[in-house]
Design a protein around this motif. Sequence first.
Motif, mmCIF file in Angstrom:
data_model
loop_
_atom_site.group_PDB
_atom_site.id
_atom_site.type_symbol
_atom_site.label_atom_id
_atom_site.label_comp_id
_atom_site.label_asym_id
_atom_site.label_seq_id
_atom_site.Cartn_x
_atom_site.Cartn_y
_atom_site.Cartn_z
ATOM 1 N N ASN A 35 0.639 -1.516 0.037
ATOM 2 C CA ASN A 35 -0.204 0.205 -0.513
ATOM 3 C C ASN A 35 0.736 1.299 -0.058
ATOM 4 O OD1 ASN A 35 1.040 0.146 2.433
ATOM 5 N ND2 ASN A 35 -0.827 0.600 3.495
ATOM 6 N N ASN A 36 2.413 0.873 -0.721
ATOM 7 C CA ASN A 36 2.838 2.264 -0.528
ATOM 8 C C ASN A 36 4.567 1.695 -1.448
ATOM 9 O OD1 ASN A 36 4.972 0.720 1.642
ATOM 10 N ND2 ASN A 36 3.993 1.317 3.079
ATOM 11 N N ASN A 37 4.919 2.499 -1.172
ATOM 12 C CA ASN A 37 6.310 3.048 -1.879
ATOM 13 C C ASN A 37 7.446 3.119 -1.770
ATOM 14 O OD1 ASN A 37 6.068 5.592 -2.497
ATOM 15 N ND2 ASN A 37 4.853 5.729 -3.936
ATOM 16 N N ILE A 38 8.856 2.353 -2.056
ATOM 17 C CA ILE A 38 9.982 3.073 -1.242
ATOM 18 C C ILE A 38 9.946 4.173 -1.217
ATOM 19 C CG2 ILE A 38 12.520 2.789 -2.531
ATOM 20 C CD1 ILE A 38 11.711 1.028 -4.531
ATOM 21 N N ILE A 39 9.816 5.672 -2.275
ATOM 22 C CA ILE A 39 10.293 6.949 -1.496
ATOM 23 C C ILE A 39 9.281 7.232 -0.393
ATOM 24 C CG2 ILE A 39 8.099 7.831 -3.379
ATOM 25 C CD1 ILE A 39 10.823 10.188 -3.869
ATOM 26 N N TRP A 40 7.886 6.842 -0.748
ATOM 27 C CA TRP A 40 7.197 6.935 0.703
ATOM 28 C C TRP A 40 6.999 6.703 2.314
ATOM 29 C CZ3 TRP A 40 5.277 4.555 4.349
ATOM 30 C CH2 TRP A 40 3.800 5.159 5.811
ATOM 31 N N ASN A 41 8.238 5.084 2.058
ATOM 32 C CA ASN A 41 8.241 4.657 3.232
ATOM 33 C C ASN A 41 10.186 5.364 3.617
ATOM 34 O OD1 ASN A 41 8.078 2.196 4.459
ATOM 35 N ND2 ASN A 41 7.837 1.948 2.371
ATOM 36 N N LEU A 42 10.481 6.089 2.825
ATOM 37 C CA LEU A 42 11.654 6.978 3.009
ATOM 38 C C LEU A 42 11.425 8.349 3.718
ATOM 39 C CD1 LEU A 42 14.274 6.717 -0.761
ATOM 40 C CD2 LEU A 42 14.532 5.949 1.723
ATOM 41 N N GLY A 43 10.058 8.515 2.721
ATOM 42 C CA GLY A 43 9.941 10.376 3.675
ATOM 43 C C GLY A 43 9.650 9.669 4.752
ATOM 44 N N HIS A 44 8.948 8.602 5.208
ATOM 45 C CA HIS A 44 8.113 8.438 6.100
ATOM 46 C C HIS A 44 8.951 8.291 7.719
ATOM 47 C CE1 HIS A 44 4.943 6.402 9.050
ATOM 48 N NE2 HIS A 44 5.747 5.612 8.979
ATOM 49 N N MET A 45 10.326 7.825 7.337
ATOM 50 C CA MET A 45 10.807 7.229 8.149
ATOM 51 C C MET A 45 11.518 8.833 8.859
ATOM 52 S SD MET A 45 13.619 4.333 6.379
ATOM 53 C CE MET A 45 14.673 4.602 7.575
ATOM 54 N N ILE A 46 11.311 10.068 8.311
ATOM 55 C CA ILE A 46 11.829 10.918 8.106
ATOM 56 C C ILE A 46 10.819 11.575 9.449
ATOM 57 C CG2 ILE A 46 12.989 13.916 7.478
ATOM 58 C CD1 ILE A 46 13.847 12.036 4.988
#
Length: 151
Positions: A35-46
């Motif tokens: 339900n998400n993508n790689i770039i969202w996961n990177l931004g979410h970690m921040i």
Amino acid sequence: MTKAIEIIKMPRLMILKGVEGLTLDQLNKIPAGFNNNIIWNLGHMIAAQQGVCYKRAGLPAIIDDEFWDTFRPDSKPGRFFDENDLAKIKGLFISTIDQLEIDVATKPFPNYSTWTTRYGAELSSIQEAVSFIPFHDGFHIGYITALKRAI
């Protein structure tokens, strides 16, 4: 660099290197079953680190409100992330951790309110929050690795 910050920073540097050659289309792709993508996961970690360490302490986050709203917990990718978004994420990915190290060493976090994460961990101080970040980042690094295999 303190050991706690090193434990956050090293895997972040590794995952940045691991996604280095991916195209914007690959970074934005949401494979079947996700339900998400790689770039969202990177931004979410921040965003999650900012929420856990600063917002929970009643302090302003380093990131702006738009970034927070886009990547906050319980959000999902709502649009295609472009080169500008990627550059911003790459810039914040390590700089927010560097700033956290400075802030923990120089600022009091006296208003850190005790709360329980969705994983059942009770956090009562900035030190406990910093200790929680590697677990959360590791969870999303695992998703990034799985997403990378699926694209």
